[in-house]
Design a protein around this motif. Structure first.
Motif, PDB file in Angstrom:
ATOM      1  N   LEU A  29       0.954  -1.211  -0.076  1.00 29.46           N
ATOM      2  CA  LEU A  29       0.006   0.074   0.124  1.00 29.46           C
ATOM      3  C   LEU A  29       0.877   1.232  -0.026  1.00 29.46           C
ATOM      4  CD1 LEU A  29      -2.573  -0.948   2.673  1.00 29.46           C
ATOM      5  CD2 LEU A  29      -2.807  -0.997   0.313  1.00 29.46           C
ATOM      6  N   TYR A  30       0.457   2.249  -0.730  1.00 32.65           N
ATOM      7  CA  TYR A  30       1.065   3.450  -0.880  1.00 32.65           C
ATOM      8  C   TYR A  30       0.310   4.721  -0.519  1.00 32.65           C
ATOM      9  CZ  TYR A  30       4.175   7.063  -2.585  1.00 32.65           C
ATOM     10  OH  TYR A  30       5.048   8.195  -2.947  1.00 32.65           O
ATOM     11  N   GLY A  31       0.176   5.344   0.517  1.00 32.81           N
ATOM     12  CA  GLY A  31      -0.593   6.305   0.842  1.00 32.81           C
ATOM     13  C   GLY A  31      -2.029   5.718   1.405  1.00 32.81           C
ATOM     14  N   SER A  32      -2.961   6.457   1.396  1.00 32.80           N
ATOM     15  CA  SER A  32      -4.484   6.364   1.944  1.00 32.80           C
ATOM     16  C   SER A  32      -5.312   6.188   0.880  1.00 32.80           C
ATOM     17  CB  SER A  32      -4.843   7.429   2.872  1.00 32.80           C
ATOM     18  OG  SER A  32      -3.894   7.948   3.917  1.00 32.80           O
ATOM     19  N   PRO A  33      -6.254   5.499   0.999  1.00 34.88           N
ATOM     20  CA  PRO A  33      -7.272   5.237  -0.093  1.00 34.88           C
ATOM     21  C   PRO A  33      -8.178   6.388  -0.041  1.00 34.88           C
ATOM     22  CG  PRO A  33      -7.816   4.075   2.260  1.00 34.88           C
ATOM     23  CD  PRO A  33      -6.554   4.603   2.382  1.00 34.88           C
ATOM     24  N   ALA A  34      -8.682   6.364  -1.410  1.00 35.85           N
ATOM     25  CA  ALA A  34      -9.433   7.757  -1.710  1.00 35.85           C
ATOM     26  C   ALA A  34     -11.075   6.938  -2.048  1.00 35.85           C
ATOM     27  CB  ALA A  34      -9.104   8.249  -2.782  1.00 35.85           C
ATOM     28  N   TYR A  35     -12.035   7.954  -1.741  1.00 32.88           N
ATOM     29  CA  TYR A  35     -13.111   7.307  -1.887  1.00 32.88           C
ATOM     30  C   TYR A  35     -14.047   8.612  -2.562  1.00 32.88           C
ATOM     31  CZ  TYR A  35     -17.798   5.053  -0.128  1.00 32.88           C
ATOM     32  OH  TYR A  35     -18.918   4.447  -0.212  1.00 32.88           O
ATOM     33  N   ALA A  36     -14.786   8.641  -3.647  1.00 30.79           N
ATOM     34  CA  ALA A  36     -15.565   9.591  -4.421  1.00 30.79           C
ATOM     35  C   ALA A  36     -16.730   9.317  -5.070  1.00 30.79           C
ATOM     36  CB  ALA A  36     -14.422  10.276  -5.119  1.00 30.79           C
ATOM     37  N   HIS A  37     -17.636  10.201  -5.205  1.00 30.66           N
ATOM     38  CA  HIS A  37     -18.812   9.907  -5.697  1.00 30.66           C
ATOM     39  C   HIS A  37     -18.569  10.243  -7.386  1.00 30.66           C
ATOM     40  CE1 HIS A  37     -22.765  11.271  -7.643  1.00 30.66           C
ATOM     41  NE2 HIS A  37     -22.971  10.197  -6.768  1.00 30.66           N
ATOM     42  N   ASP A  38     -18.961   9.463  -8.274  1.00 29.46           N
ATOM     43  CA  ASP A  38     -18.718   9.409  -9.655  1.00 29.46           C
ATOM     44  C   ASP A  38     -20.259   9.914 -10.180  1.00 29.46           C
ATOM     45  OD1 ASP A  38     -18.809   9.230 -12.563  1.00 29.46           O
ATOM     46  OD2 ASP A  38     -17.713   7.191 -12.452  1.00 29.46           O
ATOM     47  N   PRO A  39     -20.256  11.398 -10.409  1.00 26.98           N
ATOM     48  CA  PRO A  39     -21.509  11.761 -10.874  1.00 26.98           C
ATOM     49  C   PRO A  39     -22.038  11.181 -12.410  1.00 26.98           C
ATOM     50  CG  PRO A  39     -19.659  13.448 -11.397  1.00 26.98           C
ATOM     51  CD  PRO A  39     -19.097  12.053 -10.640  1.00 26.98           C
ATOM     52  N   VAL A  40     -21.121  10.544 -13.147  1.00 30.09           N
ATOM     53  CA  VAL A  40     -21.676  10.177 -14.402  1.00 30.09           C
ATOM     54  C   VAL A  40     -22.402   8.860 -13.925  1.00 30.09           C
ATOM     55  CG1 VAL A  40     -21.172   9.393 -16.524  1.00 30.09           C
ATOM     56  CG2 VAL A  40     -19.655  11.318 -15.572  1.00 30.09           C
ATOM     57  N   THR A  41     -22.013   8.192 -13.228  1.00 31.38           N
ATOM     58  CA  THR A  41     -22.673   6.684 -12.821  1.00 31.38           C
ATOM     59  C   THR A  41     -23.627   6.744 -11.800  1.00 31.38           C
ATOM     60  OG1 THR A  41     -20.939   5.803 -11.491  1.00 31.38           O
ATOM     61  CG2 THR A  41     -20.892   5.658 -13.980  1.00 31.38           C
ATOM     62  N   GLY A  42     -23.509   7.800 -10.846  1.00 29.03           N
ATOM     63  CA  GLY A  42     -24.152   7.937  -9.542  1.00 29.03           C
ATOM     64  C   GLY A  42     -23.525   7.017  -8.460  1.00 29.03           C
ATOM     65  N   GLN A  43     -22.340   6.168  -8.790  1.00 33.55           N
ATOM     66  CA  GLN A  43     -21.826   5.322  -7.653  1.00 33.55           C
ATOM     67  C   GLN A  43     -20.697   5.780  -6.884  1.00 33.55           C
ATOM     68  OE1 GLN A  43     -21.027   2.040 -10.828  1.00 33.55           O
ATOM     69  NE2 GLN A  43     -22.512   1.107  -9.902  1.00 33.55           N
ATOM     70  N   MET A  44     -20.383   5.230  -5.847  1.00 34.63           N
ATOM     71  CA  MET A  44     -19.236   5.720  -5.171  1.00 34.63           C
ATOM     72  C   MET A  44     -18.131   4.756  -5.753  1.00 34.63           C
ATOM     73  SD  MET A  44     -20.074   7.877  -3.091  1.00 34.63           S
ATOM     74  CE  MET A  44     -18.786   8.095  -2.090  1.00 34.63           C
ATOM     75  N   ARG A  45     -16.857   5.570  -5.771  1.00 34.66           N
ATOM     76  CA  ARG A  45     -15.500   4.796  -6.432  1.00 34.66           C
ATOM     77  C   ARG A  45     -14.621   4.693  -5.227  1.00 34.66           C
ATOM     78  NH1 ARG A  45     -15.766   2.865 -11.408  1.00 34.66           N
ATOM     79  NH2 ARG A  45     -13.628   2.692 -11.516  1.00 34.66           N
ATOM     80  N   CYS A  46     -13.870   3.754  -4.993  1.00 29.40           N
ATOM     81  CA  CYS A  46     -12.479   3.445  -4.257  1.00 29.40           C
ATOM     82  C   CYS A  46     -11.145   3.823  -5.329  1.00 29.40           C
ATOM     83  CB  CYS A  46     -12.627   2.316  -3.482  1.00 29.40           C
ATOM     84  SG  CYS A  46     -14.090   2.261  -2.466  1.00 29.40           S
ATOM     85  N   ALA A  47     -10.132   4.121  -4.445  1.00 30.16           N
ATOM     86  CA  ALA A  47      -8.983   4.058  -5.164  1.00 30.16           C
ATOM     87  C   ALA A  47      -7.788   3.746  -4.304  1.00 30.16           C
ATOM     88  CB  ALA A  47      -8.697   5.539  -5.776  1.00 30.16           C
ATOM     89  N   GLN A  48      -6.878   3.078  -4.287  1.00 28.74           N
ATOM     90  CA  GLN A  48      -5.638   2.732  -3.465  1.00 28.74           C
ATOM     91  C   GLN A  48      -4.560   2.724  -4.567  1.00 28.74           C
ATOM     92  OE1 GLN A  48      -5.204   2.530  -0.009  1.00 28.74           O
ATOM     93  NE2 GLN A  48      -3.158   2.651  -0.757  1.00 28.74           N
ATOM     94  N   ALA A  49      -3.550   3.491  -3.932  1.00 19.47           N
ATOM     95  CA  ALA A  49      -2.016   3.349  -4.884  1.00 19.47           C
ATOM     96  C   ALA A  49      -1.583   2.190  -4.113  1.00 19.47           C
ATOM     97  CB  ALA A  49      -1.329   4.610  -4.857  1.00 19.47           C
ATOM     98  N   VAL A  50      -0.750   1.360  -5.144  1.00 21.00           N
ATOM     99  CA  VAL A  50       0.342   0.423  -4.627  1.00 21.00           C
ATOM    100  C   VAL A  50       1.674   0.635  -5.378  1.00 21.00           C
ATOM    101  CG1 VAL A  50      -1.348  -1.359  -3.835  1.00 21.00           C
ATOM    102  CG2 VAL A  50      -0.800  -1.220  -6.338  1.00 21.00           C
ATOM    103  N   VAL A  51       2.470  -0.058  -4.753  1.00 19.69           N
ATOM    104  CA  VAL A  51       4.196   0.031  -5.169  1.00 19.69           C
ATOM    105  C   VAL A  51       4.688  -1.135  -5.028  1.00 19.69           C
ATOM    106  CG1 VAL A  51       4.232   2.730  -4.939  1.00 19.69           C
ATOM    107  CG2 VAL A  51       5.085   1.159  -3.188  1.00 19.69           C
ATOM    108  N   LYS A  52       5.746  -1.575  -5.929  1.00 20.12           N
ATOM    109  CA  LYS A  52       6.357  -2.740  -5.634  1.00 20.12           C
ATOM    110  C   LYS A  52       7.725  -2.696  -6.258  1.00 20.12           C
ATOM    111  CE  LYS A  52       5.821  -7.696  -7.083  1.00 20.12           C
ATOM    112  NZ  LYS A  52       4.900  -8.429  -7.734  1.00 20.12           N
ATOM    113  N   ASP A  53       9.000  -3.223  -5.502  1.00 21.38           N
ATOM    114  CA  ASP A  53      10.360  -3.125  -6.147  1.00 21.38           C
ATOM    115  C   ASP A  53      10.452  -4.265  -7.099  1.00 21.38           C
ATOM    116  OD1 ASP A  53      11.110  -0.827  -5.146  1.00 21.38           O
ATOM    117  OD2 ASP A  53      11.293  -1.576  -2.902  1.00 21.38           O
ATOM    118  N   VAL A  54      10.638  -4.255  -8.439  1.00 23.69           N
ATOM    119  CA  VAL A  54      10.954  -5.175  -9.200  1.00 23.69           C
ATOM    120  C   VAL A  54      12.223  -5.210  -9.886  1.00 23.69           C
ATOM    121  CG1 VAL A  54       8.698  -5.710  -9.560  1.00 23.69           C
ATOM    122  CG2 VAL A  54       9.843  -4.219 -11.023  1.00 23.69           C
TER     123      VAL A  54
END
Length: 67
Positions: A29-54
């Motif tokens: 996990l990288y940072g905090s999750p985000a939660y927002a309303h999508d006005p086009v679909t009327g749904q709530m959406r979630c986002a989470q950044a992730v990182v990985k060393d490769v």
């Protein structure tokens, strides 16, 4: 290289499964999750950044989901 992805999904169990799968594949996990309303679909959406060393160098055609 350090890879970065932003996982997004409608606010359902599918989002939690997507993040859990990434964690199982070694992403962190990288940072905090985000939660927002999508006005086009009327749904709530979630986002989470992730990182990985490769291994290797960055290339624009790298498939981040396959790392």
């Amino acid at each position: 290289m350090r890879a970065y992805r932003l996982l997004t999904e409608v606010d359902t169990a599918a989002f939690c499964h997507k993040v859990t799968e990434a964690l199982d594949k070694g992403w962190e996990l990288y940072g905090s999750p985000a939660y927002a309303h999508d006005p086009v679909t009327g749904q709530m959406r979630c986002a989470q950044a992730v990182v990985k060393d490769v291994e290797g160098a960055y290339a624009p055609d790298v498939k981040l989901g396959d790392l």
